[in-house]
Design an enzyme around this catalytic site. Structure first.
Site, mmCIF file in Angstrom:
data_model
loop_
_atom_site.group_PDB
_atom_site.id
_atom_site.type_symbol
_atom_site.label_atom_id
_atom_site.label_comp_id
_atom_site.label_asym_id
_atom_site.label_seq_id
_atom_site.Cartn_x
_atom_site.Cartn_y
_atom_site.Cartn_z
ATOM 1 C CE LYS A 109 27.278 -3.846 -6.347
ATOM 2 N NZ LYS A 109 27.493 -2.985 -7.543
ATOM 3 N NE ARG A 117 7.345 0.879 4.659
ATOM 4 C CZ ARG A 117 6.163 0.313 4.854
ATOM 5 N NH1 ARG A 117 6.001 -0.988 4.695
ATOM 6 N NH2 ARG A 117 5.134 1.043 5.193
ATOM 7 N NE ARG A 170 -1.664 -2.215 3.011
ATOM 8 C CZ ARG A 170 -1.538 -3.494 2.635
ATOM 9 N NH1 ARG A 170 -2.359 -4.003 1.746
ATOM 10 N NH2 ARG A 170 -0.600 -4.268 3.153
#
Length: 308
Positions: free
Chosen positions: A85, A106, A55
């Site tokens: 990495k 996020r 969402r």
């Protein structure tokens, strides 16, 4: 509206800013306004998600597209970015800032958005930082309460389930402190109670709240039932998760105990704590709530880009 640059946490908003944002979201529900504002032509938003989402990521991407801008990004930055990495978050943000006009981040770590904002050349929107905060979810939650109940002030809101790791509960609690005569009822198992730092903030703001394990009290008194998922992935052990699992489930029998004018919200995804049989009840507002996320995030993107 007062310009906002970064959207990092729920505490940064006062009531005036919230109401102005809600007015913008309401205006942007008008589809005739979509893709008509020349300010967004050629603007690029990057969605940089180190944690799974449906969402939040898609509604942000849809929001930017509806406004007329473009989107680049990755839905699994932990695996498909240079982080694998060994690149630091700060270096990633410095690089991505050069490709974008806005970054929606996020991350699994509490405070990641604040770290990003310190080095970014473009606005950062916190789309969730571990068990910390989720301010844009709280904004759409408040907007949904306002639309469904006709007001925010004077309501009794029961927050149910995982209150320890549930970042949406933390952010919503902070934002609700902007409104008078709010009463919060925190309903949870003992091992996932609301954190002390949230209670300390509410005490400072003079917000009335109470903790309980009594589900029936919430059903009889609350204007809003804010149900949450018991988040298995955030528990330190399977044993701790099982102590909280399945304690509070809204099903047809529970509907009969609720007030007729109450509503049910959920930040989603659900994992059994709201039965599918509840979906057709007019008090079940969680899918309308998710749709409101588009309008709020359109308003946020508009605000952040206008501040540049």
């Amino acid at each position: 509206m007062t310009a906002l640059y970064h959207i990092l946490g729920a505490k940064q908003f006062n009531r005036t800013e919230l109401e102005e944002l809600f007015e913008s979201a309401s205006r942007l529900e008008n589809r005739e306004l979509w893709n008509t504002d020349p300010r967004f032509q050629g603007k690029i938003m990057t969605t940089l998600f180190f944690e799974a989402s449906t969402r939040t990521r898609l509604s942000f991407e849809s929001a930017m597209s509806r406004l007329g801008g473009k989107v680049i990004g990755t839905e699994n930055a932990a695996q498909f970015s240079s982080t694998i990495k060994g690149e630091t978050l700060e270096d990633t943000i410095r690089i991505v800032s050069g490709y974008s006009d806005l970054i929606v981040l996020r991350h699994t770590d509490i405070g990641a958005a604040e770290r990003a904002a310190k080095v970014a050349d473009v606005p950062i929107i916190n789309a969730g930082d571990g068990a910390g905060e989720h301010p844009t979810q709280a904004l759409l939650d408040l907007y949904s309460i306002r639309k469904e109940c006709g007001r925010i002030e004077g309501l009794t809101i029961a927050m149910i389930g995982d209150l320890a790791y549930g970042r949406t509960v933390h952010s919503l609690s902070y934002m609700l402190a902007n409104y008078p005569d709010i009463r919060l009822l925190f309903v949870s198992p003992e091992n996932v109670r609301i954190p002390s730092y949230v209670k300390h903030f509410l005490d400072e703001k003079g917000v009335s709240y109470r903790e309980t394990e009594d589900f029936d009290e919430a059903l009889q008194t609350a204007d809003v039932l804010y149900q949450t998922r018991i988040q298995k992935e955030r528990f330190p052990s399977v044993e701790e998760y099982r102590k909280a699992e399945g304690r509070y489930i809204i099903n047809r029998d529970i509907l009969g105990k609720m007030r007729q004018d109450a509503i049910i919200l959920h930040p989603l995804p659900r994992a059994g704590e709201i039965a599918v049989e509840v979906d057709d009840d007019p008090r079940a507002a969680y899918f309308r709530q998710a749709q409101n996320g588009l309008y709020i995030r359109m308003a946020l993107v508009e605000k952040c880009l206008a501040a540049k």
